[in-house]
Enzyme design. Structure first.
Site, PDB file in Angstrom:
ATOM      1  CG  HIS A 150      -2.026  -1.102   1.045  1.00 25.98           C
ATOM      2  ND1 HIS A 150      -2.768  -1.579   2.102  1.00 25.98           N
ATOM      3  CD2 HIS A 150      -2.449  -1.802  -0.044  1.00 25.98           C
ATOM      4  CE1 HIS A 150      -3.598  -2.528   1.680  1.00 25.98           C
ATOM      5  NE2 HIS A 150      -3.415  -2.687   0.378  1.00 25.98           N
ATOM      6  CB  SER A 221      -9.006  -6.516   9.857  1.00 24.43           C
ATOM      7  OG  SER A 221      -8.724  -5.653   8.768  1.00 24.43           O
TER       8      SER A 221
END
Ligand code: BJW
Ligand code: ZN
Length: 272
Positions: A150, A221
């Site tokens: 990212h 997550s």
């Protein structure tokens, strides 16, 4: 501690020991030690190791996670701050947010989990760290075989000509930095929602996942795609999943070993 070992589910799980010493707690601690030993054995045996990290690994360094009660997305709106549309609409608001986060991250230091992963890289010939984190704490811990899926919050990139600068020590004083080559608008070098991931990082991590015999998933997550495909790719190709997280994640039902503990406590114990 919970012992979840359904007949069809060979996964083992370990939850951090609680205070007190009833006989049940002693059994739990013992079971926890067995799970940690099992994780150590898997890591020792594996030849090709992928490590996949998320914001949770930097939590103990003081960097906030995104989701959950104390997460950034609970306080700030991703639609207003982390999409190309948000940046086009209000670049100075977006820059204000990223300056605030750069400042916070600059003051943070890598924790024992970052260093344990660096140590694992030194032990294994075939190794890759695929991080979703933009905080560069793995790099500051010394990791070299790393892809940043990212991006990196300290990169500033021109939207027009893609000229890049790394501003680690200090930020430009301009409210919205302009490119010194073409006077275009500069933006933070992170991946926002709806944007493609850096092609080389995606390719390298997906190729490695297909041949890895183990993936260690830490502090994510597991809900943001395409990055979250990585553990599943490893599993589909016959590899194992060890997960370290303080809570169950979207990956937990697929993990062979789940260790419910803070990364900084557990990683140094299972590596090396
Ligand atoms: C601890 C702990 C401790 C706490 N120890 N653990 C299916 C396929 C492909 C795409 C999609 C899809 N479905 C939907 C999409 C689109 C979208 C997406 O996934 N959305 C979902 C949220 C629904 N994906 C995208 O938009 C991506 N791009 C894309 O798909 O492009 C397609 C395309 C192709 C070609 C042309 C054009 C487009 C881009 C995703 C970008 C994500 N960006 C962010 C922000 C980065 C910039 C910034 O920082 O400002 O990345 S969002 C945010 O989430 C950040 C993170 O890297 C990412 C993942 O979060 P992470 O790391 O898992 O953190 P948390 O907070 O979620 O979890 C922390 C965990 O730690 C928790 O589990 C805690 O329990 C745990 N924890 N303390 C261990 N001490
Ligand atoms: Zn430019």
């Amino acid at each position: 501690m919970e012992r979840r070992k359904a007949p069809e589910d060979k996964r083992t799980s370990y939850k951090r020991k609680e205070k007190g010493s009833s006989s049940l707690q002693r059994v739990r601690i013992l079971f926890g030690m067995v799970v940690i030993e099992e994780a150590r054995r898997l890591i020792k045996k594996a030849e090709k190791v992928l490590v996949f990290t998320g914001a949770g690994i930097s939590k103990e360094s003081g960097v906030p996670v995104f989701r959950g009660k104390d997460g950034l997305w609970n306080k700030y709106s991703p639609e207003e701050l982390a999409t190309p549309h948000a940046f086009n609409r209000n670049p100075s608001l977006v820059w204000e947010w990223y300056r605030f986060r750069r400042d916070l991250i600059r003051r943070a230091k890598p924790n024992p989990a970052h260093y344990a992963i660096k140590k694992l890289e030194e032990i294994k010939n075939e190794f890759l760290l695929a991080t979703q984190n933009v905080d560069a704490l793995h790099i500051r811990a010394g990791s070299k075989k790393i892809v940043e899926l990212h991006g990196n919050i300290f990169i500033t990139r021109c939207m027009q000509c893609r000229y890049e600068i790394e501003e680690y020590e200090r930020d430009s004083e301009e409210k919205v930095p302009m490119c010194k080559k073409c006077r275009g608008l500069m933006r933070p070098g992170v991946v926002w929602f709806g944007e493609p991931l850096p092609a080389h990082a995606l390719r390298k991590s997906f190729e490695f996942a297909k041949k890895a015999d183990l993936v260690i998933v830490v502090g994510t997550s597991g809900v943001v795609y395409p990055a979250a495909y990585l553990p599943f790719l490893v599993k589909q190709h016959g590899g194992k999943i060890i997960e370290v997280n303080v809570e169950e994640s979207a990956i937990t039902p697929h993990a062979d070993i789940f260790i419910k503990s803070p990364a900084g406590e557990i990683l140094p114990r299972i590596v090396g």
